[in-house]
Motif scaffolding. Structure first.
Motif, PDB file in Angstrom:
ATOM      1  N   ARG A  12      18.019 -19.913  22.236  1.00  0.00           N
ATOM      2  CA  ARG A  12      17.291 -20.449  23.690  1.00  0.00           C
ATOM      3  C   ARG A  12      17.550 -21.979  23.302  1.00  0.00           C
ATOM      4  N   ARG A  13      17.750 -22.577  24.378  1.00  0.00           N
ATOM      5  CA  ARG A  13      17.524 -24.098  24.508  1.00  0.00           C
ATOM      6  C   ARG A  13      16.102 -24.504  24.197  1.00  0.00           C
ATOM      7  N   PHE A  14      15.671 -25.382  23.359  1.00  0.00           N
ATOM      8  CA  PHE A  14      14.550 -26.091  23.510  1.00  0.00           C
ATOM      9  C   PHE A  14      14.717 -27.799  23.005  1.00  0.00           C
ATOM     10  N   ALA A  15      13.534 -28.204  23.225  1.00  0.00           N
ATOM     11  CA  ALA A  15      13.633 -29.759  23.364  1.00  0.00           C
ATOM     12  C   ALA A  15      13.879 -30.146  21.937  1.00  0.00           C
ATOM     13  N   GLY A  16      14.989 -30.816  21.861  1.00  0.00           N
ATOM     14  CA  GLY A  16      15.258 -31.438  20.471  1.00  0.00           C
ATOM     15  C   GLY A  16      16.378 -30.603  19.818  1.00  0.00           C
ATOM     16  N   SER A  17      16.691 -29.550  20.433  1.00  0.00           N
ATOM     17  CA  SER A  17      17.640 -28.696  19.595  1.00  0.00           C
ATOM     18  C   SER A  17      18.865 -29.217  19.396  1.00  0.00           C
ATOM     19  N   THR A  18      19.666 -30.132  20.205  1.00  0.00           N
ATOM     20  CA  THR A  18      20.696 -30.662  20.022  1.00  0.00           C
ATOM     21  C   THR A  18      20.671 -31.838  18.601  1.00  0.00           C
ATOM     22  N   VAL A  19      19.574 -32.620  18.776  1.00  0.00           N
ATOM     23  CA  VAL A  19      19.570 -33.658  17.905  1.00  0.00           C
ATOM     24  C   VAL A  19      19.268 -32.913  16.392  1.00  0.00           C
ATOM     25  N   LEU A  20      18.343 -31.653  16.476  1.00  0.00           N
ATOM     26  CA  LEU A  20      18.036 -31.162  15.060  1.00  0.00           C
ATOM     27  C   LEU A  20      19.373 -30.227  14.622  1.00  0.00           C
ATOM     28  N   PHE A  21      20.257 -29.919  15.331  1.00  0.00           N
ATOM     29  CA  PHE A  21      21.743 -29.332  15.039  1.00  0.00           C
ATOM     30  C   PHE A  21      22.498 -30.449  14.452  1.00  0.00           C
ATOM     31  N   TYR A  22      22.730 -31.710  15.102  1.00  0.00           N
ATOM     32  CA  TYR A  22      23.413 -32.612  14.251  1.00  0.00           C
ATOM     33  C   TYR A  22      22.745 -33.190  13.117  1.00  0.00           C
ATOM     34  N   LEU A  23      21.685 -33.128  12.727  1.00  0.00           N
ATOM     35  CA  LEU A  23      20.957 -33.824  11.681  1.00  0.00           C
ATOM     36  C   LEU A  23      21.037 -32.703  10.631  1.00  0.00           C
ATOM     37  N   THR A  24      21.396 -31.407  10.985  1.00  0.00           N
ATOM     38  CA  THR A  24      21.185 -30.392   9.947  1.00  0.00           C
ATOM     39  C   THR A  24      22.766 -30.555   9.507  1.00  0.00           C
ATOM     40  N   VAL A  25      23.626 -30.613  10.301  1.00  0.00           N
ATOM     41  CA  VAL A  25      25.143 -30.620   9.937  1.00  0.00           C
ATOM     42  C   VAL A  25      25.578 -31.674   9.408  1.00  0.00           C
ATOM     43  N   ALA A  26      24.972 -32.931   9.735  1.00  0.00           N
ATOM     44  CA  ALA A  26      25.284 -34.261   9.101  1.00  0.00           C
ATOM     45  C   ALA A  26      25.175 -34.315   7.609  1.00  0.00           C
ATOM     46  N   SER A  27      24.187 -33.394   7.087  1.00  0.00           N
ATOM     47  CA  SER A  27      24.421 -33.506   5.699  1.00  0.00           C
ATOM     48  C   SER A  27      25.430 -32.864   4.964  1.00  0.00           C
ATOM     49  N   LEU A  28      26.406 -32.353   5.616  1.00  0.00           N
ATOM     50  CA  LEU A  28      27.671 -31.980   4.991  1.00  0.00           C
ATOM     51  C   LEU A  28      28.679 -33.102   4.865  1.00  0.00           C
TER      52      LEU A  28
END
Length: 268
Positions: A95-111
């Motif tokens: 489910r969509r929640f506030a900040g989900s998009t930013v959190l996703f890109y921050l997580t994947v950025a570590s790759l």
């Protein structure tokens, strides 16, 4: 006839690729059974288990037993954390929640951030905070920046094609959200959870760059091997490679057996 020739050529190419891929591992395994007077190259000087016994004895440099223990404990910690966080995040991102998009890109950025820079950044942070870096704290966090994105991406792919009607059927039969998750969702996605666990273990077990500047004074096995290669010139390193490879295969085999037992229990 041309089709048969093409299949033979493709088969030969695949065989050559497999030999290139696993040939070094096979060579190390064979040389690890050198006799007591054996060296690092062919021809072998006798056959024995001498160098496997030397693994558990004091070395000229380093402590392989302690390094292996740290590595296995760290891999277990990383595996458990990766599975729990990835599964929780996969459920949350349904489910969509506030900040989900930013959190996703921050997580994947570590790759895409170079591993050595991640290690350097975490090491500097611990230095600035006057914390003592150690394999169970700073190295643990550094390795999670490598394993968690893989776990999250797997969970996103699984839940992207998950049929919610199964959960709805469980709710219609009176199941609570927790019962629906435990008895319906988790058994269905169990193979993917096992895959995440294998990813976490294997990525942590041989991780070098993210551990280099964060492990503190207690070396993990990859760091210990690096230190030994500059001074130790005996087949004990080959024996170590054989044992570590066997451990990896045992973990994979255990996971496959566990999956088979789960499927048998579910009657699939």
């Amino acid at each position: 006839m041309p089709g048969r020739v093409a299949r033979l050529l493709l088969g030969a190419l695949f065989g050559a690729f497999m030999l290139f891929l696993y040939g070094p591992t096979l060579t190390i395994t064979i040389l690890s059974f050198q006799g007591p007077d054996g060296g690092l190259t062919f021809p072998m000087n006798g056959v024995s288990l001498h160098w496997f016994g030397r693994l558990f004895q004091p070395q000229a440099v380093g402590d392989l037993g302690a390094a292996m223990t740290r590595t296995l404990l760290l891999a277990a910690m990383v595996t458990a954390t990766t599975v729990v966080v990835s599964l929780a995040a996969g459920m949350a991102f349904r489910r969509r929640f506030a900040g989900s998009t930013v959190l996703f890109y921050l997580t994947v950025a570590s790759l895409i951030v170079p591993s050595l820079l991640v290690s350097l950044g975490i090491g500097l942070m611990f230095n600035l905070m006057e914390w003592e870096p150690a394999w169970y704290s700073s190295a643990f966090g550094a390795q999670l920046t490598w394993t968690l994105p893989f776990g999250l991406l797997i969970m996103f792919a699984v839940f992207n094609r998950f049929d919610r009607s199964w959960e709805e059927a469980a709710r219609d039969m009176g199941a609570t959200p927790w019962q629906s998750f435990w008895h319906v969702v988790l058994p269905i996605i169990a193979p993917s959870v096992v895959g995440i666990a294998l990813f976490g273990f294997t990525l942590s077990f041989d991780e070098f760059a993210r551990t280099l500047l964060t492990a503190g004074s207690g070396n993990t096995l990859p760091l210990e091997i690096l230190g030994m290669t500059t001074t130790v010139t005996t087949p004990v390193l080959y024996a170590l490679g054989t044992v570590s490879t066997a451990v990896s295969f045992l973990v994979i085999g255990g996971a496959l057996i566990g999956m088979r037992l789960m499927r048998k229990r579910r009657g699939i």
